[in-house]
Design a protein around this motif. Structure first.
Motif, PDB file in Angstrom:
ATOM      1  N   LEU A 186     -15.402  -2.281  -0.162  1.00  0.00           N
ATOM      2  CA  LEU A 186     -15.797  -0.868  -0.095  1.00  0.00           C
ATOM      3  C   LEU A 186     -14.604   0.014   0.281  1.00  0.00           C
ATOM      4  N   HIS A 187     -13.778  -0.468   1.200  1.00  0.00           N
ATOM      5  CA  HIS A 187     -12.581   0.274   1.631  1.00  0.00           C
ATOM      6  C   HIS A 187     -11.672   0.581   0.441  1.00  0.00           C
ATOM      7  N   ALA A 188     -11.540  -0.392  -0.459  1.00  0.00           N
ATOM      8  CA  ALA A 188     -10.679  -0.216  -1.639  1.00  0.00           C
ATOM      9  C   ALA A 188     -11.221   0.856  -2.575  1.00  0.00           C
ATOM     10  N   ARG A 189     -12.520   1.125  -2.526  1.00  0.00           N
ATOM     11  CA  ARG A 189     -13.109   2.132  -3.421  1.00  0.00           C
ATOM     12  C   ARG A 189     -12.802   3.562  -3.000  1.00  0.00           C
ATOM     13  N   TRP A 190     -12.591   3.791  -1.717  1.00  0.00           N
ATOM     14  CA  TRP A 190     -12.357   5.172  -1.283  1.00  0.00           C
ATOM     15  C   TRP A 190     -10.930   5.432  -0.827  1.00  0.00           C
ATOM     16  N   TRP A 191     -10.164   4.351  -0.490  1.00  0.00           N
ATOM     17  CA  TRP A 191      -8.794   4.608  -0.054  1.00  0.00           C
ATOM     18  C   TRP A 191      -7.813   3.576  -0.570  1.00  0.00           C
ATOM     19  N   ALA A 192      -7.767   2.393   0.043  1.00  0.00           N
ATOM     20  CA  ALA A 192      -6.721   1.427  -0.307  1.00  0.00           C
ATOM     21  C   ALA A 192      -7.248   0.009  -0.174  1.00  0.00           C
ATOM     22  N   ALA A 193      -6.765  -0.858  -1.041  1.00  0.00           N
ATOM     23  CA  ALA A 193      -7.130  -2.276  -0.968  1.00  0.00           C
ATOM     24  C   ALA A 193      -6.411  -2.920   0.207  1.00  0.00           C
ATOM     25  N   GLY A 194      -7.110  -3.816   0.878  1.00  0.00           N
ATOM     26  CA  GLY A 194      -6.522  -4.551   1.991  1.00  0.00           C
ATOM     27  C   GLY A 194      -7.600  -5.318   2.727  1.00  0.00           C
ATOM     28  N   ASP A 195      -7.192  -6.327   3.450  1.00  0.00           N
ATOM     29  CA  ASP A 195      -8.117  -7.208   4.157  1.00  0.00           C
ATOM     30  C   ASP A 195      -8.430  -6.669   5.560  1.00  0.00           C
ATOM     31  N   VAL A 196      -8.885  -5.437   5.627  1.00  0.00           N
ATOM     32  CA  VAL A 196      -9.242  -4.837   6.912  1.00  0.00           C
ATOM     33  C   VAL A 196     -10.476  -5.548   7.476  1.00  0.00           C
ATOM     34  N   ARG A 197     -10.447  -5.818   8.777  1.00  0.00           N
ATOM     35  CA  ARG A 197     -11.580  -6.433   9.479  1.00  0.00           C
ATOM     36  C   ARG A 197     -11.616  -5.891  10.896  1.00  0.00           C
ATOM     37  N   PRO A 198     -12.802  -5.683  11.457  1.00  0.00           N
ATOM     38  CA  PRO A 198     -12.901  -5.112  12.800  1.00  0.00           C
ATOM     39  C   PRO A 198     -12.739  -6.168  13.899  1.00  0.00           C
ATOM     40  N   ARG A 247      -4.219  -8.843  11.688  1.00  0.00           N
ATOM     41  CA  ARG A 247      -3.116  -8.226  10.944  1.00  0.00           C
ATOM     42  C   ARG A 247      -3.480  -8.222   9.465  1.00  0.00           C
ATOM     43  N   PHE A 248      -3.204  -7.108   8.793  1.00  0.00           N
ATOM     44  CA  PHE A 248      -3.522  -6.974   7.377  1.00  0.00           C
ATOM     45  C   PHE A 248      -2.554  -5.987   6.758  1.00  0.00           C
ATOM     46  N   THR A 249      -2.558  -5.903   5.437  1.00  0.00           N
ATOM     47  CA  THR A 249      -1.761  -4.898   4.747  1.00  0.00           C
ATOM     48  C   THR A 249      -2.692  -4.031   3.913  1.00  0.00           C
ATOM     49  N   LEU A 250      -2.294  -2.790   3.738  1.00  0.00           N
ATOM     50  CA  LEU A 250      -2.985  -1.871   2.841  1.00  0.00           C
ATOM     51  C   LEU A 250      -2.064  -1.592   1.670  1.00  0.00           C
ATOM     52  N   ASP A 251      -2.599  -1.693   0.461  1.00  0.00           N
ATOM     53  CA  ASP A 251      -1.829  -1.459  -0.754  1.00  0.00           C
ATOM     54  C   ASP A 251      -1.820   0.037  -1.039  1.00  0.00           C
ATOM     55  N   MET A 252      -0.692   0.681  -0.767  1.00  0.00           N
ATOM     56  CA  MET A 252      -0.570   2.120  -0.927  1.00  0.00           C
ATOM     57  C   MET A 252       0.121   2.490  -2.243  1.00  0.00           C
ATOM     58  N   GLY A 253      -0.078   1.657  -3.265  1.00  0.00           N
ATOM     59  CA  GLY A 253       0.465   1.968  -4.588  1.00  0.00           C
ATOM     60  C   GLY A 253       1.970   2.120  -4.548  1.00  0.00           C
ATOM     61  N   GLY A 254       2.451   3.279  -4.971  1.00  0.00           N
ATOM     62  CA  GLY A 254       3.881   3.543  -5.025  1.00  0.00           C
ATOM     63  C   GLY A 254       4.570   3.526  -3.674  1.00  0.00           C
ATOM     64  N   PHE A 255       3.803   3.597  -2.593  1.00  0.00           N
ATOM     65  CA  PHE A 255       4.385   3.541  -1.245  1.00  0.00           C
ATOM     66  C   PHE A 255       4.416   2.115  -0.709  1.00  0.00           C
ATOM     67  N   GLY A 256       3.938   1.153  -1.515  1.00  0.00           N
ATOM     68  CA  GLY A 256       4.037  -0.259  -1.165  1.00  0.00           C
ATOM     69  C   GLY A 256       2.941  -0.772  -0.248  1.00  0.00           C
ATOM     70  N   GLN A 257       3.128  -2.015   0.157  1.00  0.00           N
ATOM     71  CA  GLN A 257       2.214  -2.688   1.079  1.00  0.00           C
ATOM     72  C   GLN A 257       2.556  -2.252   2.501  1.00  0.00           C
ATOM     73  N   GLN A 258       1.570  -1.706   3.201  1.00  0.00           N
ATOM     74  CA  GLN A 258       1.817  -1.207   4.551  1.00  0.00           C
ATOM     75  C   GLN A 258       1.163  -2.128   5.582  1.00  0.00           C
ATOM     76  N   PRO A 259       1.966  -2.760   6.448  1.00  0.00           N
ATOM     77  CA  PRO A 259       1.419  -3.654   7.454  1.00  0.00           C
ATOM     78  C   PRO A 259       0.668  -2.897   8.548  1.00  0.00           C
TER      79      PRO A 259
END
Length: 133
Positions: free
Chosen positions: A29-41, A46-58
């Motif tokens: 669901l997170h990937a549908r509104w912002w960025a793909a990544g293995d976010v967990r509460p 530790r996870f990364t968010l795929d920010m497209g042209g700005f790369g993988q953000q740890p």
């Protein structure tokens, strides 16, 4: 050095806190509104968010209060900032507050992020409403 930059914005979402929490913590669901990544509460996750042209953000989860608060470091090693998501019930929906803090306004990258994300965050939050519909 000036005080670190902080962006604050909020959005009313016509969904209960449990559903908004799901949008913040479910990777699909997170990937549908912002960025793909293995976010967990889970604090320490530790996870990364795929920010497209700005790369993988740890990122690293720093604080969790289920259905109320999620805080994680964002873009470690580059922006070194923190995202804090706070949920408050409001009528039949939820008011989602975002604080993006710790942006170094003395660095060109920090200043650019502060200005660009300051304009961009409100639209991203509106995307969440669409993803939840």
């Amino acid at each position: 050095m000036t005080e670190p930059g902080t962006i604050r914005c909020d959005q009313f979402l016509s969904h209960p806190p449990a559903r908004v929490w799901q949008a913040l913590t479910d990777p699909e669901l997170h990937a549908r509104w912002w960025a793909a990544g293995d976010v967990r509460p889970v604090v320490g996750h530790r996870f990364t968010l795929d920010m497209g042209g700005f790369g993988q953000q740890p990122c690293e989860v720093l604080e969790v209060v289920p259905e109320q608060l999620l805080r994680y470091s964002f873009a470690e090693g580059s922006l070194d900032s923190t995202l804090t998501w706070r949920l408050e019930p409001e009528g039949t929906g939820t008011r989602l507050f975002l604080e993006h803090s710790g942006l170094d306004l003395d660095s060109p990258m920090g200043r650019q992020a502060f200005e660009g994300m300051g304009r961009g965050w409100p639209g991203i939050l509106r995307n969440m409403e669409k993803a939840l519909a």
